[in-house]
Write a protein that holds these residues in place. Structure first.
Motif, mmCIF file in Angstrom:
data_model
loop_
_atom_site.group_PDB
_atom_site.id
_atom_site.type_symbol
_atom_site.label_atom_id
_atom_site.label_comp_id
_atom_site.label_asym_id
_atom_site.label_seq_id
_atom_site.Cartn_x
_atom_site.Cartn_y
_atom_site.Cartn_z
ATOM 1 N N ILE A 102 -2.552 1.390 4.522
ATOM 2 C CA ILE A 102 -1.704 0.249 4.835
ATOM 3 C C ILE A 102 -0.271 0.668 4.575
ATOM 4 O O ILE A 102 0.058 1.174 3.493
ATOM 5 C CB ILE A 102 -2.081 -0.959 3.959
ATOM 6 C CG1 ILE A 102 -3.559 -1.327 4.174
ATOM 7 C CG2 ILE A 102 -1.178 -2.142 4.259
ATOM 8 C CD1 ILE A 102 -4.057 -2.372 3.222
ATOM 9 N N LEU A 103 0.588 0.461 5.550
ATOM 10 C CA LEU A 103 1.962 0.929 5.439
ATOM 11 C C LEU A 103 2.634 0.428 4.171
ATOM 12 O O LEU A 103 3.342 1.165 3.489
ATOM 13 C CB LEU A 103 2.758 0.508 6.671
ATOM 14 C CG LEU A 103 4.223 0.947 6.690
ATOM 15 C CD1 LEU A 103 4.329 2.454 6.547
ATOM 16 C CD2 LEU A 103 4.902 0.469 7.954
ATOM 17 N N SER A 104 2.383 -0.795 3.821
ATOM 18 C CA SER A 104 3.029 -1.373 2.641
ATOM 19 C C SER A 104 2.548 -0.719 1.349
ATOM 20 O O SER A 104 3.174 -0.881 0.304
ATOM 21 C CB SER A 104 2.778 -2.877 2.590
ATOM 22 O OG SER A 104 1.394 -3.143 2.497
ATOM 23 N N SER A 105 1.452 0.027 1.422
ATOM 24 C CA SER A 105 0.887 0.657 0.225
ATOM 25 C C SER A 105 0.967 2.173 0.259
ATOM 26 O O SER A 105 0.309 2.840 -0.533
ATOM 27 C CB SER A 105 -0.585 0.248 0.073
ATOM 28 O OG SER A 105 -0.697 -1.143 -0.068
ATOM 29 N N ILE A 106 1.780 2.708 1.137
ATOM 30 C CA ILE A 106 1.824 4.152 1.311
ATOM 31 C C ILE A 106 2.294 4.860 0.057
ATOM 32 O O ILE A 106 1.992 6.026 -0.164
ATOM 33 C CB ILE A 106 2.687 4.534 2.533
ATOM 34 C CG1 ILE A 106 2.365 5.961 2.995
ATOM 35 C CG2 ILE A 106 4.182 4.374 2.231
ATOM 36 C CD1 ILE A 106 2.942 6.322 4.330
#
Length: 125
Positions: A102-106
């Motif tokens: 998930i991009l927000s959790s990269i």
């Protein structure tokens, strides 16, 4: 699956190092790949990542403008070029790969599925 990070060493402040991460059993082009580091007595922290889709890159604020992450699909290698090194860059550097990210959790280490063994980087002042 095995990831191997290498290229660490001892360097003077202001110098450069290039870390590389190779993989067996998986193809980096199908995965997002990140670099993390851990200094003595501190928690592991995000350094940089290159996303599977599109190849977008992301950096910690502390290394932005000095470090560059890149991917060589032909060699199945991800590298981290580190310039203008500072003593606070000292630590064990780990590469990690994630199948779905998930991009927000990269920047979260918990999103990564596979880890290399780490390579020591020491920057002396």
């Amino acid at each position: 699956v095995q990831l191997q990070a290498f290229g660490g060493g001892l360097v003077l402040a202001g110098g450069s190092l290039r870390l590389s991460c190779t993989a067996s059993g998986l193809t980096f082009s199908t995965m997002s790949v990140g670099w993390f580091r851990q200094a003595p007595g501190k928690e592991r922290e995000f350094v940089a990542a290159v996303r599977r889709s599109g190849g977008s890159t992301y950096y910690a604020d502390s290394v932005k403008g000095r470090f560059t992450i890149s991917r060589d699909n032909a060699e199945n290698t991800v590298s981290l070029q580190m310039n203008s090194l500072k003593p606070e860059d000292t630590g064990v550097y780990y590469c990690a790969a994630a199948r779905g990210l998930i991009l927000s959790s990269i920047r979260s280490q918990y999103q990564y599925d596979y880890w290399g063994q780490g390579t020591q980087v020491t920057v002396s002042s």
